[in-house]
Design a protein around this motif. Structure first.
Motif, PDB file in Angstrom:
ATOM      1  N   ALA A  28       0.955  -3.691 -14.350  1.00 41.01           N
ATOM      2  CA  ALA A  28       1.565  -2.363 -14.247  1.00 41.01           C
ATOM      3  C   ALA A  28       2.081  -2.106 -12.840  1.00 41.01           C
ATOM      4  O   ALA A  28       3.173  -1.546 -12.654  1.00 41.01           O
ATOM      5  CB  ALA A  28       0.541  -1.295 -14.642  1.00 41.01           C
ATOM      6  N   PHE A  29       1.316  -2.517 -11.845  1.00 39.76           N
ATOM      7  CA  PHE A  29       1.743  -2.303 -10.457  1.00 39.76           C
ATOM      8  C   PHE A  29       2.966  -3.157 -10.120  1.00 39.76           C
ATOM      9  O   PHE A  29       3.896  -2.704  -9.446  1.00 39.76           O
ATOM     10  CB  PHE A  29       0.586  -2.621  -9.508  1.00 39.76           C
ATOM     11  N   ILE A  38       0.839  -1.204   0.000  1.00 39.88           N
ATOM     12  CA  ILE A  38       0.000   0.000   0.000  1.00 39.88           C
ATOM     13  C   ILE A  38       0.871   1.250   0.000  1.00 39.88           C
ATOM     14  O   ILE A  38       0.517   2.262  -0.619  1.00 39.88           O
ATOM     15  CB  ILE A  38      -0.983  -0.001   1.194  1.00 39.88           C
ATOM     16  N   LEU A  39       2.024   1.216   0.665  1.00 36.12           N
ATOM     17  CA  LEU A  39       2.885   2.396   0.691  1.00 36.12           C
ATOM     18  C   LEU A  39       3.453   2.689  -0.689  1.00 36.12           C
ATOM     19  O   LEU A  39       3.465   3.857  -1.128  1.00 36.12           O
ATOM     20  CB  LEU A  39       4.031   2.198   1.699  1.00 36.12           C
ATOM     21  N   LEU A  40       3.895   1.667  -1.401  1.00 33.74           N
ATOM     22  CA  LEU A  40       4.401   1.869  -2.759  1.00 33.74           C
ATOM     23  C   LEU A  40       3.301   2.371  -3.676  1.00 33.74           C
ATOM     24  O   LEU A  40       3.515   3.272  -4.494  1.00 33.74           O
ATOM     25  CB  LEU A  40       5.005   0.568  -3.285  1.00 33.74           C
ATOM     26  N   ALA A  41       2.102   1.804  -3.520  1.00 36.94           N
ATOM     27  CA  ALA A  41       0.976   2.264  -4.339  1.00 36.94           C
ATOM     28  C   ALA A  41       0.683   3.734  -4.069  1.00 36.94           C
ATOM     29  O   ALA A  41       0.503   4.537  -4.997  1.00 36.94           O
ATOM     30  CB  ALA A  41      -0.255   1.410  -4.043  1.00 36.94           C
ATOM     31  N   TYR A  93       1.949   4.511  -7.606  1.00 31.89           N
ATOM     32  CA  TYR A  93       1.060   3.822  -8.542  1.00 31.89           C
ATOM     33  C   TYR A  93      -0.192   4.640  -8.826  1.00 31.89           C
ATOM     34  O   TYR A  93      -0.960   4.962  -7.913  1.00 31.89           O
ATOM     35  CB  TYR A  93       0.688   2.453  -7.977  1.00 31.89           C
ATOM     36  N   ARG A  94      -0.386   4.975 -10.100  1.00 31.12           N
ATOM     37  CA  ARG A  94      -1.571   5.714 -10.540  1.00 31.12           C
ATOM     38  C   ARG A  94      -2.212   4.958 -11.704  1.00 31.12           C
ATOM     39  O   ARG A  94      -1.726   5.021 -12.830  1.00 31.12           O
ATOM     40  CB  ARG A  94      -1.195   7.137 -10.968  1.00 31.12           C
ATOM     41  N   PRO A  95      -3.298   4.227 -11.456  1.00 29.40           N
ATOM     42  CA  PRO A  95      -3.917   3.424 -12.524  1.00 29.40           C
ATOM     43  C   PRO A  95      -4.363   4.290 -13.700  1.00 29.40           C
ATOM     44  O   PRO A  95      -4.822   5.420 -13.515  1.00 29.40           O
ATOM     45  CB  PRO A  95      -5.133   2.795 -11.828  1.00 29.40           C
ATOM     46  N   THR A  96      -4.208   3.739 -14.878  1.00 30.87           N
ATOM     47  CA  THR A  96      -4.711   4.428 -16.073  1.00 30.87           C
ATOM     48  C   THR A  96      -6.129   3.975 -16.387  1.00 30.87           C
ATOM     49  O   THR A  96      -6.900   4.717 -16.995  1.00 30.87           O
ATOM     50  CB  THR A  96      -3.799   4.151 -17.287  1.00 30.87           C
ATOM     51  N   ASP A  97      -6.470   2.749 -15.989  1.00 29.12           N
ATOM     52  CA  ASP A  97      -7.836   2.266 -16.150  1.00 29.12           C
ATOM     53  C   ASP A  97      -8.696   2.771 -14.997  1.00 29.12           C
ATOM     54  O   ASP A  97      -8.192   3.076 -13.915  1.00 29.12           O
ATOM     55  CB  ASP A  97      -7.882   0.739 -16.162  1.00 29.12           C
ATOM     56  N   ILE A  98      -9.978   2.859 -15.238  1.00 28.77           N
ATOM     57  CA  ILE A  98     -10.900   3.359 -14.217  1.00 28.77           C
ATOM     58  C   ILE A  98     -11.927   2.296 -13.827  1.00 28.77           C
ATOM     59  O   ILE A  98     -12.173   2.061 -12.647  1.00 28.77           O
ATOM     60  CB  ILE A  98     -11.637   4.619 -14.715  1.00 28.77           C
ATOM     61  N   LYS A  99     -12.513   1.629 -14.804  1.00 30.57           N
ATOM     62  CA  LYS A  99     -13.583   0.681 -14.536  1.00 30.57           C
ATOM     63  C   LYS A  99     -13.035  -0.686 -14.122  1.00 30.57           C
ATOM     64  O   LYS A  99     -12.019  -1.143 -14.628  1.00 30.57           O
ATOM     65  CB  LYS A  99     -14.482   0.530 -15.769  1.00 30.57           C
ATOM     66  N   TYR A 100     -13.766  -1.314 -13.226  1.00 31.41           N
ATOM     67  CA  TYR A 100     -13.377  -2.616 -12.699  1.00 31.41           C
ATOM     68  C   TYR A 100     -13.927  -3.724 -13.579  1.00 31.41           C
ATOM     69  O   TYR A 100     -15.135  -3.947 -13.645  1.00 31.41           O
ATOM     70  CB  TYR A 100     -13.913  -2.757 -11.274  1.00 31.41           C
ATOM     71  N   ASN A 101     -13.042  -4.422 -14.278  1.00 36.66           N
ATOM     72  CA  ASN A 101     -13.413  -5.617 -15.036  1.00 36.66           C
ATOM     73  C   ASN A 101     -12.173  -6.504 -15.158  1.00 36.66           C
ATOM     74  O   ASN A 101     -11.074  -6.114 -14.759  1.00 36.66           O
ATOM     75  CB  ASN A 101     -13.991  -5.260 -16.415  1.00 36.66           C
TER      76      ASN A 101
END
Length: 330
Positions: free
Chosen positions: A246-247, A221-224, A228-236
């Motif tokens: 990516a993470f 969680i600290l590294l995120a 870490y900044r997701p480029t996707d938004i929707k959960y699928n």
């Protein structure tokens, strides 16, 4: 097998008035009852620990200081990233804050009081960062001890991480608040952190990584939070796989370039303080990357969770096949 199915199986709920949350609260109350007894924390005195509202941990206007001695959940359980791992339904971090200046012997006194009072009913261990209690029913808690600083303006964390007992400045409320705010604006962050933590723990065991070289849970969680900044938004399913890869790559790159992970603003010292061989850390991350990219998820899971996910899918398919047909006939 899908990543979304795995998330559903390993994710632990948080204070949802469900049976697991109620059982955990009952165990914490057992600890609280002992620490409230006269003479346990301070000779000739008794304390009255109260539960600090978890929602107030996320509010900047609510302070723990001067609220009396309180109990609150911290760590992954508090920020909704907890997972089932190994044989445990719940492994939660619980903070006990003593609202006054307390000497360095407090961890030892609390440990001895818990061990004596439980008298073999539960396994109580004094570890460097905390006191661990295994309740023997697939529930375990790590008790962190905090007290007020001598000037009354901050909190001190009692620990033995450096080898000898000491106290360090701490802001556990800020940690919960900032991590929760980071996680709140995207549907993918929590599933990705959970999966990365779960797969990495299992990969470390399968590769027989020594305990000192395993990646601490807080590191994910600290590294995120830091990088870490997701480029996707929707959960699928597709987006979870892309973001998990990516993470993992982000984590790998950070380890290679930094070889430490800390955050001064949150007063989190180097979470890799025990790691002596970073090649082992990279070996685990590479294993996770390889298996996720090839969708060989079962190789990163425990057998009981593989069976549980398959059973969950069978039950779901069975429900769909037996559902009544809706409509008209003519």
């Amino acid at each position: 097998m899908k990543l979304t199915e795995i998330v559903e199986e390993i994710a632990i709920g948080y204070m949802q008035n469900d049976p697991k949350s109620k059982k955990l609260a009952k165990h914490v109350d057992e600890v609280k009852e002992i620490l409230n007894r006269k003479g346990v924390i301070s000779k000739g005195r008794s304390f009255n620990f109260q539960n600090f509202p978890q929602d107030d941990l996320r509010s900047e206007s609510k302070s723990i200081l001067n609220q009396g001695s309180v109990i609150f959940y911290q760590g992954s359980y508090a920020i909704h990233t907890a997972i089932m791992f190994g044989d445990y339904f719940v492994d939660a971090d619980v903070a006990f804050y003593i609202d006054e200046f307390i000497d360095l012997g407090i961890r030892e006194r609390i440990f001895e009081a818990l061990k004596y009072s439980f008298d073999g009913k539960y396994v109580v261990e004094l570890k460097k960062p905390c006191i661990t209690i295994d309740f023997g029913d697939q529930y375990m808690v790590d008790i962190a001890i905090y007290s007020k600083s001598s000037d009354g303006k901050s909190m001190r964390y009692h620990n033995c991480i450096g080898g000898t007992e000491t106290t360090t400045a701490a802001v556990p409320k800020r940690i919960v608040s900032e991590f929760s705010n980071y996680l709140s604006n995207n549907e993918l962050k929590r599933p990705v952190v959970r999966l990365m933590k779960y797969f990495t723990k299992n990969a470390s065991n399968y590769l027989r990584i020594e305990d000192n070289d395993k990646i601490p849970s807080i590191s994910f969680i600290l590294l995120a939070y830091l990088e870490y900044r997701p480029t996707d938004i929707k959960y699928n399913e597709d987006s979870v796989k892309r973001e998990l890869i990516a993470f993992a790559k982000c984590f790998k790159e950070y380890v290679v370039s930094h070889k430490e992970l800390k955050e001064e603003h949150l007063m989190i010292t180097n979470t890799f303080y025990k790691v002596s061989n970073f090649d082992k850390v990279l070996q685990v991350i590479n294993e996770v990357l390889q298996q996720v990219q090839s969708e060989n998820y079962a190789s990163l899971m425990t057998s009981n969770h593989v069976e549980a996910v398959e059973k969950r899918r069978e039950n779901s398919e069975s429900s769909r096949n037996t559902a009544p047909l809706m409509g008209t006939m003519g």
